[in-house]
Design an enzyme around this catalytic site. Structure first.
Site, PDB file in Angstrom:
ATOM      1  N   ASP A 131      45.479  60.779 123.944  1.00 39.60           N
ATOM      2  CA  ASP A 131      45.854  60.252 125.256  1.00 39.60           C
ATOM      3  C   ASP A 131      45.898  61.404 126.274  1.00 39.60           C
ATOM      4  O   ASP A 131      46.529  62.444 126.010  1.00 39.60           O
ATOM      5  CB  ASP A 131      47.245  59.605 125.111  1.00 39.60           C
ATOM      6  CG  ASP A 131      47.650  58.792 126.322  1.00 39.60           C
ATOM      7  OD1 ASP A 131      46.764  58.283 127.026  1.00 39.60           O
ATOM      8  OD2 ASP A 131      48.874  58.643 126.536  1.00 39.60           O
ATOM      9  N   GLU A 167      38.570  58.894 133.257  1.00 38.97           N
ATOM     10  CA  GLU A 167      39.463  58.297 134.267  1.00 38.97           C
ATOM     11  C   GLU A 167      38.983  58.616 135.682  1.00 38.97           C
ATOM     12  O   GLU A 167      38.622  59.743 136.000  1.00 38.97           O
ATOM     13  CB  GLU A 167      40.913  58.782 134.084  1.00 38.97           C
ATOM     14  CG  GLU A 167      41.840  58.246 135.178  1.00 38.97           C
ATOM     15  CD  GLU A 167      43.339  58.336 134.862  1.00 38.97           C
ATOM     16  OE1 GLU A 167      43.709  58.370 133.674  1.00 38.97           O
ATOM     17  OE2 GLU A 167      44.123  58.373 135.832  1.00 38.97           O
ATOM     18  N   HIS A 205      52.852  55.580 135.459  1.00 36.65           N
ATOM     19  CA  HIS A 205      53.524  56.000 134.233  1.00 36.65           C
ATOM     20  C   HIS A 205      55.042  55.976 134.391  1.00 36.65           C
ATOM     21  O   HIS A 205      55.550  56.192 135.488  1.00 36.65           O
ATOM     22  CB  HIS A 205      53.077  57.415 133.840  1.00 36.65           C
ATOM     23  CG  HIS A 205      51.650  57.467 133.376  1.00 36.65           C
ATOM     24  ND1 HIS A 205      50.666  58.090 134.096  1.00 36.65           N
ATOM     25  CD2 HIS A 205      51.057  56.957 132.274  1.00 36.65           C
ATOM     26  CE1 HIS A 205      49.514  57.969 133.451  1.00 36.65           C
ATOM     27  NE2 HIS A 205      49.719  57.290 132.344  1.00 36.65           N
ATOM     28  N   GLY A 206      55.732  55.729 133.286  1.00 35.34           N
ATOM     29  CA  GLY A 206      57.191  55.814 133.291  1.00 35.34           C
ATOM     30  C   GLY A 206      57.864  54.461 133.451  1.00 35.34           C
ATOM     31  O   GLY A 206      57.206  53.414 133.464  1.00 35.34           O
ATOM     32  N   GLY A 212      49.800  53.200 132.219  1.00 38.27           N
ATOM     33  CA  GLY A 212      51.037  52.875 132.936  1.00 38.27           C
ATOM     34  C   GLY A 212      51.346  51.395 132.916  1.00 38.27           C
ATOM     35  O   GLY A 212      51.787  50.831 133.907  1.00 38.27           O
ATOM     36  N   ALA A 213      51.147  50.769 131.757  1.00 39.16           N
ATOM     37  CA  ALA A 213      51.201  49.298 131.712  1.00 39.16           C
ATOM     38  C   ALA A 213      52.425  48.761 130.964  1.00 39.16           C
ATOM     39  O   ALA A 213      52.397  47.646 130.454  1.00 39.16           O
ATOM     40  CB  ALA A 213      49.917  48.772 131.084  1.00 39.16           C
ATOM     41  N   SER A 214      53.494  49.542 130.919  1.00 42.12           N
ATOM     42  CA  SER A 214      54.720  48.998 130.314  1.00 42.12           C
ATOM     43  C   SER A 214      55.363  47.991 131.260  1.00 42.12           C
ATOM     44  O   SER A 214      55.314  48.142 132.484  1.00 42.12           O
ATOM     45  CB  SER A 214      55.719  50.133 130.021  1.00 42.12           C
ATOM     46  OG  SER A 214      55.374  50.768 128.809  1.00 42.12           O
ATOM     47  N   ASN A 224      47.707  50.485 127.852  1.00 42.26           N
ATOM     48  CA  ASN A 224      48.511  51.596 127.322  1.00 42.26           C
ATOM     49  C   ASN A 224      50.008  51.337 127.474  1.00 42.26           C
ATOM     50  O   ASN A 224      50.485  51.051 128.583  1.00 42.26           O
ATOM     51  CB  ASN A 224      48.191  52.868 128.106  1.00 42.26           C
ATOM     52  CG  ASN A 224      46.891  53.500 127.686  1.00 42.26           C
ATOM     53  OD1 ASN A 224      46.079  52.880 127.002  1.00 42.26           O
ATOM     54  ND2 ASN A 224      46.683  54.739 128.084  1.00 42.26           N
TER      55      ASN A 224
END
Ligand code: G3H
Ligand code: 13P
Ligand code: ZN
Length: 313
Positions: free
Chosen positions: A82, A134, A180-181, A214-216, A256
């Site tokens: 990653d 990317e 992200h995060g 960044g897909a949480s 992700n």
């Protein structure tokens, strides 16, 4: 079953209107929780390792743990680097048995990103390994990089054909508003993903797998548990799951997820200690953490990714 590359996984995912979960791993319990869930759902899975995770757990331990998961589950599993930052880390992972790597040249100019990505693709393809590139910059915090919302930039659809044809990448991560995060939107801000950009990219790259970082979703269930037991998680906001499901039905073949795993794991440990303050056997407090990971991944496979049963097809 040996490790698989992401190539065939993505072809099937594109055609089937689902996505594969790419989950960040750095220890045995996380790998077990993810792969046990995938086994019960017969889902293909990508286990991904960041530079920081590789430093923490060491390359050889992670590769051997993933080999153990392959033996245990007999599932199609890809092992992916990653956010590879340079050619050297990509080469080291390719030489060290990974089946897929990401070269993240998004911080470079378009021209330099193409040059670096092409170099990695040439080496990777000569060794049977797939490559993710990317274009566009996500906001948020990764190990060494902290990109503010002001510096983030959406992917420019007019650049994607040139990037893919000149580099030869197998998949492309794009920036459409994820980050992200665990703090992806400000309180009161309406979550927005630029589906118009995704659709324009898909039009320009027919049948080509797109990746969402960044897909949480930042499950409030786990956030509330962490807060209840003293954690500071105010204003944690993720991507709504219906948006991710929509993306998985379009050109997005890889989603992700790292922060959701961290929250689930931490909630399990915090809750355990709150109820059992005098225990000190790691097996006791890591069991609920692993169980939470498994429940979370099952939920993602069924309700977000739509890939339950896809390992058999
Ligand atoms: O996209 C980044 C992942 O969440 C990995 O995070 O670099 O802290 O391991 P890390
Ligand atoms: P989250 O922080 O949203 O889980 O994103 C993880 C990721 O993109 C890993 O590359
Ligand atoms: Zn990422």
């Amino acid at each position: 079953m040996p490790l698989v590359t992401t190539k065939e996984m993505f072809q099937k995912a594109y055609a089937g209107g689902y996505a594969i979960g790419a989950f960040n791993v750095n220890n045995m319990e996380i790998i077990q929780g993810i792969t046990e869930a995938a086994k019960e759902e017969n889902a293909p899975i990508i286990l991904q390792v960041s530079a920081g995770a590789r430093k923490y757990a060491k390359h050889a331990y992670l590769v051997k743990l993933v080999e153990a998961a392959l033996l245990d589950t007999d599932l199609p599993i890809a092992l992916h680097l990653d956010h590879g930052d340079d050619f050297e880390i990509c080469k080291s992972c390719i030489d060290g048995g990974f089946s897929s790597v990401m070269i993240d040249g998004s911080k470079h100019s378009f021209k330099d990103n193409i040059e670096l990505t092409k170099k990695v693709v040439e080496y990777a393809h000569a060794h049977g390994c797939a490559v993710e590139g990317e274009l566009g910059k996500l906001a948020g915090v990764e190990d060494d990089v902290n990109i503010s919302a002001a510096d983030a930039s959406y992917t420019r659809p007019e650049e994607v054909e040139e990037f893919v044809s000149k580099t030869g990448v197998d998949s492309l991560a794009i920036a459409i508003g994820t980050s992200h995060g665990a703090f992806k939107f400000k309180p009161g801000q309406k979550p927005l993903l630029r589906f118009d950009i995704l659709e324009e990219v898909a039009k320009r790259l027919p049948n080509f797998p797109i990746v969402l970082h960044g897909a949480s979703s930042v499950s409030q269930e786990y956030v509330e548990i962490i807060k209840k037991y003293g954690g500071k998680m105010d204003d944690a906001i993720g991507i709504p799951e219906d948006m991710l499901r929509k993306a998985a039905g379009l050109a997005v073949c890889k989603i992700n997820i790292d922060s959701d795993l961290r929250l689930a794991f931490t909630a399990g440990v915090r809750e355990y200690f709150a109820n059992n303050p005098s225990h000190f056997d790691p097996r006791q407090y890591l069991t609920p953490a692993r169980n939470n990971i498994k429940a979370l991944v099952k939920h993602k496979i069924v309700n977000v990714l739509g890939c339950s049963g896809a390992a058999l097809k």
